[in-house]
Design a protein around this motif. Structure first.
Motif, PDB file in Angstrom:
ATOM      1  N   CYS A  20     -57.031  -6.764  67.837  1.00 56.11           N
ATOM      2  CA  CYS A  20     -58.271  -6.942  67.064  1.00 56.11           C
ATOM      3  C   CYS A  20     -58.790  -8.299  67.003  1.00 56.11           C
ATOM      4  O   CYS A  20     -58.060  -9.233  66.415  1.00 56.11           O
ATOM      5  CB  CYS A  20     -57.994  -6.520  65.565  1.00 56.11           C
ATOM      6  N   CYS A 236     -55.295  -0.884  61.019  1.00 58.66           N
ATOM      7  CA  CYS A 236     -55.613  -1.625  59.970  1.00 58.66           C
ATOM      8  C   CYS A 236     -54.760  -1.147  59.011  1.00 58.66           C
ATOM      9  O   CYS A 236     -54.403  -2.396  58.237  1.00 58.66           O
ATOM     10  CB  CYS A 236     -56.871  -1.208  59.235  1.00 58.66           C
ATOM     11  N   CYS A 239     -51.994  -3.765  59.593  1.00 64.62           N
ATOM     12  CA  CYS A 239     -52.557  -5.337  60.046  1.00 64.62           C
ATOM     13  C   CYS A 239     -52.229  -6.297  58.799  1.00 64.62           C
ATOM     14  O   CYS A 239     -52.839  -5.828  57.696  1.00 64.62           O
ATOM     15  CB  CYS A 239     -54.050  -5.347  60.426  1.00 64.62           C
ATOM     16  N   LEU A 242     -55.378  -7.029  56.370  1.00 71.49           N
ATOM     17  CA  LEU A 242     -56.349  -6.086  55.815  1.00 71.49           C
ATOM     18  C   LEU A 242     -57.094  -6.442  54.551  1.00 71.49           C
ATOM     19  O   LEU A 242     -58.075  -6.276  54.210  1.00 71.49           O
ATOM     20  CB  LEU A 242     -55.532  -4.607  55.625  1.00 71.49           C
ATOM     21  N   CYS A 245     -60.178  -8.250  55.310  1.00 66.83           N
ATOM     22  CA  CYS A 245     -61.359  -7.429  55.388  1.00 66.83           C
ATOM     23  C   CYS A 245     -61.681  -6.412  54.240  1.00 66.83           C
ATOM     24  O   CYS A 245     -63.175  -6.321  54.304  1.00 66.83           O
ATOM     25  CB  CYS A 245     -60.964  -6.524  56.731  1.00 66.83           C
TER      26      CYS A 245
HETATM   27  S1  SF4 Z   1     -57.817  -4.853  58.903  1.00 70.27           S
HETATM   28 FE1  SF4 Z   1     -59.324  -6.184  59.755  1.00 70.27          FE
HETATM   29  S2  SF4 Z   1     -58.463  -7.776  61.000  1.00 70.27           S
HETATM   30 FE2  SF4 Z   1     -57.003  -6.164  60.582  1.00 70.27          FE
HETATM   31  S3  SF4 Z   1     -57.262  -4.461  62.400  1.00 70.27           S
HETATM   32 FE3  SF4 Z   1     -58.576  -3.905  60.746  1.00 70.27          FE
HETATM   33  S4  SF4 Z   1     -60.534  -5.076  61.248  1.00 70.27           S
HETATM   34 FE4  SF4 Z   1     -59.032  -5.858  62.061  1.00 70.27          FE
END
Ligand code: SF4
Length: 273
Positions: A20, A236, A239, A242, A245
């Motif tokens: 990502c 996500c 991640c 998160l 975002c």
């Molecule tokens: S949470 Fe945001 S930074 Fe993380 S993988 Fe999803 S879109 Fe990408």
């Protein structure tokens, strides 16, 4: 006059960008690093210290204890059934098993453990990688990567390991075709897997093109999000970014720590792969 971009890249960065690009920006440009709260990850680093002691013919069990001891009271996330003590005992049993197996040799331990390698990239940037070891597995000269994990690596179908991107990266930067993964499996009855593969010249060239394409995009400032919504495994959810975002301050505070001077290259000290 065109701006000269001089960056230092690693496999972790390429992997994170491909997963990502937005997450890459958060981590490497904005400085939002993940907190070291996963016990298994920290333990893996301590275990590598113990392996280095093993090859120096020192007491590797004592080395593991010395490295792991400072984390005895750390506020880690342990998987179910795991404790500080249990990880230590698993580590000791894995070191004993590894010594009994006696399948790995690192003849030149002074220079062939934790080897830092560089490769110049176009545009003045460079790529850096730390190879765990160069030695022999079952008598075959190869580069070696250690992994600690709680489940066995999948071995079928035959040749699967030759597609491992990290091993391809190490082969690319070192020019060594023969690669091995030594997997220390922390389960009820511990196990050490010795997995070998051969990386072709074609794969190294393909990785070279992948690095060039990826670094070009980074230097051009493309940081769009690759959210994992609706895929069976939502990327996500695992991640660490998160919270950023979602503008969720609680999630950010729980998972991330922001480093001062993040736009400098000091994150290089933290290459973990
Ligand atoms: S949470 Fe945001 S930074 Fe993380 S993988 Fe999803 S879109 Fe990408």
């Amino acid at each position: 006059m065109a701006k000269v971009v001089s960056m230092v890249y690693s496999f972790s960065q390429i992997r994170q960008y491909l997963r990502c690009p937005r997450s890459y920006r958060y981590r490497y440009l904005d400085g939002w690093g993940e907190k070291d709260t996963r016990a298994g990850m920290v333990f893996g680093r301590c275990f590598e210290d113990a392996l280095a002691a093993y090859f120096r013919e020192e007491d590797c069990g004592a080395a593991l204890f010395r490295s792991w001891e400072p984390y005895r009271d750390a506020a880690f996330e342990y998987k179910r059934g795991e404790t500080w003590d249990r990880l230590l005992h698993q580590g000791i049993r894995l070191l004993e098993r590894f010594a009994q197996d006696d399948r790995v040799r690192v003849p030149n331990r002074g220079k062939d453990l934790q080897i830092k390698m560089f490769r110049a990239l176009s545009g003045g940037s460079e790529f850096v990688a730390y190879l765990d070891a160069i030695g022999e597995v079952d008598g075959t000269p190869c580069l070696i990567d250690w992994k600690t994990t709680t489940s066995r690596y999948v071995e079928d179908p035959a040749g699967l390991l030759s597609l491992d991107p990290q091993l391809i990266c190490y082969s690319w930067i070192s020019g060594i075709s023969e690669v091995a993964l030594v997997v220390f499996v922390r389960k009820h009855v511990v196990e050490v897997q010795y997995l070998r593969a051969t990386i072709s010249e074609e794969q190294r060239q393909e990785f070279d093109r992948l690095v060039e394409a990826t670094t070009n995009q980074i230097e051009a400032g493309y940081f769009h999000s690759h959210s994992g919504i609706r895929f069976p495994q939502n990327g996500c959810l695992s991640c660490p970014h998160l919270g950023l975002c979602l503008n969720d301050e609680q999630l950010v505070a729980a998972n991330l720590i922001r480093k001062a001077g993040a736009s400098d290259l000091d994150w290089l000290d933290e290459l973990v792969d």
